[in-house]
Design a protein around this motif. Structure first.
Motif, PDB file in Angstrom:
ATOM      1  N   UNK A 152       0.802  -1.282   0.008  1.00  0.00           N
ATOM      2  CA  UNK A 152       0.078  -0.024   0.080  1.00  0.00           C
ATOM      3  C   UNK A 152       0.954   1.362   0.045  1.00  0.00           C
ATOM      4  N   UNK A 153       1.826   1.201   0.342  1.00  0.00           N
ATOM      5  CA  UNK A 153       2.734   2.570   0.765  1.00  0.00           C
ATOM      6  C   UNK A 153       4.270   2.184   1.196  1.00  0.00           C
ATOM      7  N   UNK A 154       4.898   3.158   1.004  1.00  0.00           N
ATOM      8  CA  UNK A 154       6.381   2.916   1.595  1.00  0.00           C
ATOM      9  C   UNK A 154       7.051   4.373   2.093  1.00  0.00           C
ATOM     10  N   UNK A 155       7.908   4.268   2.913  1.00  0.00           N
ATOM     11  CA  UNK A 155       8.513   5.470   3.650  1.00  0.00           C
ATOM     12  C   UNK A 155      10.015   5.502   4.145  1.00  0.00           C
ATOM     13  N   UNK A 156      10.683   6.503   3.788  1.00  0.00           N
ATOM     14  CA  UNK A 156      11.943   6.118   4.199  1.00  0.00           C
ATOM     15  C   UNK A 156      12.335   6.811   5.568  1.00  0.00           C
ATOM     16  N   UNK A 157      12.927   6.118   6.319  1.00  0.00           N
ATOM     17  CA  UNK A 157      13.267   6.617   7.796  1.00  0.00           C
ATOM     18  C   UNK A 157      14.719   6.868   7.810  1.00  0.00           C
ATOM     19  N   UNK A 158      15.116   8.148   7.954  1.00  0.00           N
ATOM     20  CA  UNK A 158      16.378   8.572   8.143  1.00  0.00           C
ATOM     21  C   UNK A 158      17.337   8.587   9.468  1.00  0.00           C
TER      22      UNK A 158
ATOM     23  N   UNK B 151       1.822   1.949  -5.904  1.00  0.00           N
ATOM     24  CA  UNK B 151       1.070   0.864  -5.307  1.00  0.00           C
ATOM     25  C   UNK B 151      -0.352   1.072  -5.778  1.00  0.00           C
ATOM     26  N   UNK B 152      -0.584   1.617  -7.044  1.00  0.00           N
ATOM     27  CA  UNK B 152      -1.989   1.812  -7.575  1.00  0.00           C
ATOM     28  C   UNK B 152      -2.068   1.061  -8.894  1.00  0.00           C
ATOM     29  N   UNK B 153      -2.939   0.119  -9.128  1.00  0.00           N
ATOM     30  CA  UNK B 153      -2.870  -0.665 -10.485  1.00  0.00           C
ATOM     31  C   UNK B 153      -3.124   0.568 -11.527  1.00  0.00           C
ATOM     32  N   UNK B 154      -2.508   0.590 -12.785  1.00  0.00           N
ATOM     33  CA  UNK B 154      -2.731   1.623 -13.764  1.00  0.00           C
ATOM     34  C   UNK B 154      -2.925   0.837 -15.166  1.00  0.00           C
ATOM     35  N   UNK B 155      -3.567   1.508 -16.160  1.00  0.00           N
ATOM     36  CA  UNK B 155      -3.974   0.921 -17.528  1.00  0.00           C
ATOM     37  C   UNK B 155      -3.357   2.041 -18.226  1.00  0.00           C
ATOM     38  N   UNK B 156      -2.439   1.533 -19.298  1.00  0.00           N
ATOM     39  CA  UNK B 156      -1.626   2.488 -20.388  1.00  0.00           C
ATOM     40  C   UNK B 156      -2.281   2.085 -21.415  1.00  0.00           C
ATOM     41  N   UNK B 157      -3.006   3.003 -22.190  1.00  0.00           N
ATOM     42  CA  UNK B 157      -3.859   2.907 -23.143  1.00  0.00           C
ATOM     43  C   UNK B 157      -3.652   3.761 -24.483  1.00  0.00           C
ATOM     44  N   UNK B 158      -4.462   3.549 -25.320  1.00  0.00           N
ATOM     45  CA  UNK B 158      -4.384   4.671 -26.627  1.00  0.00           C
ATOM     46  C   UNK B 158      -4.668   6.114 -25.994  1.00  0.00           C
ATOM     47  N   UNK B 159      -5.434   6.199 -25.002  1.00  0.00           N
ATOM     48  CA  UNK B 159      -5.767   7.560 -24.417  1.00  0.00           C
ATOM     49  C   UNK B 159      -4.349   8.027 -23.794  1.00  0.00           C
ATOM     50  N   UNK B 160      -3.801   7.319 -22.812  1.00  0.00           N
ATOM     51  CA  UNK B 160      -2.336   7.742 -22.566  1.00  0.00           C
ATOM     52  C   UNK B 160      -1.457   8.006 -23.573  1.00  0.00           C
TER      53      UNK B 160
ATOM     54  N   UNK C 110      -1.134   7.584   6.077  1.00  0.00           N
ATOM     55  CA  UNK C 110      -1.826   8.592   5.192  1.00  0.00           C
ATOM     56  C   UNK C 110      -1.721   8.220   3.621  1.00  0.00           C
ATOM     57  N   UNK C 111      -0.524   7.681   3.337  1.00  0.00           N
ATOM     58  CA  UNK C 111      -0.156   7.289   2.018  1.00  0.00           C
ATOM     59  C   UNK C 111      -1.127   5.832   1.626  1.00  0.00           C
ATOM     60  N   UNK C 112      -1.020   4.985   2.586  1.00  0.00           N
ATOM     61  CA  UNK C 112      -1.835   3.657   2.524  1.00  0.00           C
ATOM     62  C   UNK C 112      -3.519   4.155   2.196  1.00  0.00           C
ATOM     63  N   UNK C 113      -3.853   5.115   2.957  1.00  0.00           N
ATOM     64  CA  UNK C 113      -5.232   5.514   2.674  1.00  0.00           C
ATOM     65  C   UNK C 113      -5.562   6.018   1.580  1.00  0.00           C
ATOM     66  N   UNK C 114      -4.412   6.829   0.916  1.00  0.00           N
ATOM     67  CA  UNK C 114      -4.480   7.491  -0.561  1.00  0.00           C
ATOM     68  C   UNK C 114      -4.660   6.451  -1.609  1.00  0.00           C
ATOM     69  N   UNK C 115      -3.755   5.281  -1.334  1.00  0.00           N
ATOM     70  CA  UNK C 115      -3.917   3.983  -2.238  1.00  0.00           C
ATOM     71  C   UNK C 115      -5.354   3.438  -2.211  1.00  0.00           C
ATOM     72  N   UNK C 116      -5.878   3.103  -1.170  1.00  0.00           N
ATOM     73  CA  UNK C 116      -7.012   2.696  -0.739  1.00  0.00           C
ATOM     74  C   UNK C 116      -7.978   3.295  -1.716  1.00  0.00           C
ATOM     75  N   UNK C 117      -8.086   4.628  -1.677  1.00  0.00           N
ATOM     76  CA  UNK C 117      -9.012   5.491  -2.087  1.00  0.00           C
ATOM     77  C   UNK C 117      -9.192   5.048  -3.655  1.00  0.00           C
ATOM     78  N   UNK C 118      -8.195   4.640  -4.170  1.00  0.00           N
ATOM     79  CA  UNK C 118      -8.030   4.458  -5.605  1.00  0.00           C
ATOM     80  C   UNK C 118      -8.535   3.110  -6.085  1.00  0.00           C
TER      81      UNK C 118
END
Length: 670
Positions: free
Chosen positions: A38-44, A238-247, A58-66
């Motif tokens: 769902x998400x990643x973060x860098x811990x420095x 982390x979100x599925x994408x479709x690359x098609x003729x519109x893209x 927060x990032x995981x929530x945005x992923x789920x919304x997609x």
């Protein structure tokens, strides 16, 4: 430069309701819900641990919304506490296709002089679930060490490819693959045991010709590995994408940025796309242009009107280069290959923005990179990339024609099947819960007197033994599973994959007579320029016994008028099409029935066609035929005729249509 501290790679399962466990040092942290990243973060090491946890959530929530509502809950909090039933629903949606209906996969691993890596890779791959074969392509090896390793894995096929080059090796593997789905990975990649099934499940849409997946680093123990992952990661989100003729069209002014699609270490294709769009361009090999054979292939798929998909469930763990010298060399060849690929894309599909990206986009990009990175660590890598761009331009100018290297199986070309003495004919068999008849249908194709055939079985969401039957013919049949779409969609899906110059559509409950293909091909050769040929059929009972032989007439020159008056092509399997016609027309999925009548009228309106009286096929009556619903058939036949009314050109055609309405009404009222 400060002493480098290795980064740990941590995985946080948010579904177990436990907070992120605090660790020491630096880390790259991934958040998961079960098997879904769902998400990643860098811990420095200097941020608050709570801040990192909040950032991940927060990032995981945005992923789920997609993800689709109705399948997934609206919020991450709801997802973390879903009921077992809701979790099972989500899991079924993520898998897409039931495991028993997944197509088999050919896995191609290209390697050179890395026996230890290939041993680990094979041990890992053989743990995968699913139906698959593995092909190791040993690319210009200096010894037999890889062959010796592979010999310890009896189920793995070994191919020695003496000509150096990754895309040469990929082409060799693709040509040798037995199955329609062909996956490629590297010998330094590790995958989870679900990898094969996730590949097969990613090809639900018949328009999808390639898929890629999420690539995570196997380790971040050196500065080079860290810099690559931080600034040039294979991770495409982390979100599925479709690359098609519109893209493709949306990016026409600057050229489609196909590198966004994925990475060659974790990709798969339908084998048929290589015959439709060509194989990997061998100019883009290591030792030649450098790389980008994968992204240039994705570009061609989009340019030809097909689709690529990105599935973050399709996960691979990659071993990045370990030294700074290796990384700089990698980036040099990336950009050399990238620029060469842009020129090649412009060569093959001119006017789609690639030249603009070369002449203006790259200059602008690196100008700003130089300004912004002068004091940063990334400045170390700017000049290798710029030198790579210049080298790519020089390379293309010296190699601006695609000539496959000596010995390539692609040297002679494949050409169009229509240009050969024995053209390839595709037979698309559509099946919905007719597994009990399917063997007879398949065997009737295999027994044709014309032998240059391909068979595509489209399983339209069957719940019977259709998939089991197809597995028995795995080397003779290309199998496609669709979630229930209907007959028209299934036929359209099949013909999109057709490699033959001509196509026949056979329903699984019917069968062909042995000379059907040969007879229709005779008329195609006898009457050049025609787009469709059709013949007659018999009616048989459920056990294949003759019921009747409907009279069939010869129709030449007045085919459109004859079709208006009644469908003289009374059985679709008795027709053969020039496959090229489906670049323009297709079966109408809005029609509940008579979709073949609708298509044939459209073809006859625009092109020369021919009908003969030779009997080619058997239509099986078994009590569950679509044609038994007489009210539906009449309604759809009349709708098809009404669609033709605006195209009628004279009184003769108008009279023919009125006669057709009368004839259909009488036929279905008897």
């Amino acid at each position: 430069m400060d002493k480098f501290v290795p980064y740990k790679i941590l995985h946080w399962q948010i579904d177990n309701q436990l907070p992120l466990q605090k660790d020491s040092g630096k880390a790259l942290i991934y958040a998961w819900w079960k098997h879904l990243p769902l998400a990643q973060a860098w811990w420095e090491g200097d941020e608050s641990w709570q801040t990192i946890q909040d950032s991940l959530l927060t990032s995981a929530g945005k992923t789920i919304a997609e993800y689709p509502h109705g399948i997934f809950p609206d919020t991450l909090e709801e997802l973390k506490s879903v009921t077992p039933a809701a979790a099972a629903k989500i899991d079924a949606w993520l898998k897409g296709i039931p495991a028993e209906n997944l197509s088999p996969v050919s896995v191609v691993i290209c390697t050179r002089n890395r026996p230890g890596a290939i041993k680990t890779c094979l041990e890992n791959l053989l743990l995968c679930k699913g139906d698959f074969e593995i092909i190791v392509v040993d690319n210009s090896p200096s010894d037999d060490s890889t062959k010796a390793v592979v010999s310890n894995f009896p189920t793995v096929r070994y191919l020695r490819e003496p000509r150096p080059g990754l895309d040469i090796a990929r082409n060799t593997g693709a040509l040798a693959a037995q199955f329609e789905l062909v996956a490629f990975t590297d010998d330094d990649v590790i995958v989870p045991d679900s990898w094969i099934e996730n590949i097969a499940g990613s090809f639900q849409d018949s328009r999808t010709m390639a898929v890629t997946g999420l690539v995570m680093p196997a380790q971040l123990d050196s500065p080079a590995q860290y810099f690559f992952e931080r600034y040039w990661s294979f991770n495409k989100g982390f979100v599925p994408r479709v690359f098609d003729s519109r893209y493709f069209g949306d990016h026409k002014s600057w050229g489609a940025p196909v590198w966004e699609i994925g990475a060659g270490a974790n990709m798969a294709f339908r084998k048929s796309i290589f015959l439709k769009a060509g194989y990997f361009d061998e100019r883009l090999d290591a030792g030649a242009a450098g790389c980008s054979g994968d992204s240039e292939m994705w570009y061609r798929i989009l340019a030809e009107g097909y689709t690529c998909g990105y599935n973050p469930q399709l996960i691979a763990y990659h071993q990045h280069r370990t030294t700074m010298a290796e990384l700089k060399n990698q980036l040099f060849h990336y950009m050399k290959g990238h620029v060469a690929a842009l020129y090649i894309q412009e060569e093959k599909y001119p006017g789609n923005g690639n030249e603009h990206r070369i002449n203006k986009g790259l200059f602008r990009y690196y100008f700003h990179q130089l300004l912004g990175a002068a004091a940063g660590r990334r400045a170390l890598f700017i000049w290798p990339q710029i030198k790579g761009c210049l080298a790519g331009a020089r390379f293309y100018k010296k190699n601006n024609q695609l000539i496959y290297k000596e010995g390539s199986p692609l040297q002679e070309g494949r050409g169009n099947a229509a240009d050969t003495k024995a053209p390839l004919v595709t037979v698309v068999i559509t099946c919905y819960n007719h597994g009990r008849f399917l063997k007879k249908a398949i065997n009737s194709v295999l027994e044709q007197t014309h032998s240059n055939l391909e068979i595509i079985v489209v399983n339209d969401g069957s719940t019977d033994n259709t998939s089991t039957i197809c597995r028995q013919y795995s080397k003779q049949v290309r199998y496609v599973y669709l979630q229930r779409k209907g007959l028209s969609a299934a036929r359209n899906a099949g013909v999109k994959l057709a490699m033959g110059a001509y196509t026949v559509f056979l329903d699984a409950d019917d069968f062909l007579y042995s000379e059907a293909v040969e007879i229709n091909l005779y008329f195609f050769n006898y009457l050049p320029g025609i787009k469709m040929v059709s013949g007659g059929h018999h009616l048989v009972d459920e056990d294949g016994r003759m019921l009747s032989a409907p009279k069939t007439m010869v129709v030449e020159g007045e085919n459109y008028r004859a079709l208006l008056e009644g469908n003289y092509i009374a059985m679709e399997a008795a027709a053969m099409y020039d496959t090229g016609i489906f670049n323009e027309l297709q079966f109408d999925t809005a029609l509940e029935a008579c979709e073949d009548y609708d298509l044939n009228l459209k073809i006859a309106r625009r092109y020369p066609v021919f009908g003969h009286d030779k009997v080619l096929a058997a239509y099986r009556r078994h009590g569950k035929n679509m044609s038994d619903n007489r009210n539906k058939m009449l309604r759809c036949a009349l709708e098809v005729l009404e669609r033709q009314r605006p195209d009628l050109e004279n009184q003769t055609e108008k009279s023919a249509l009125e006669n057709g309405i009368e004839n259909w009404t009488k036929h279905y009222s008897q």
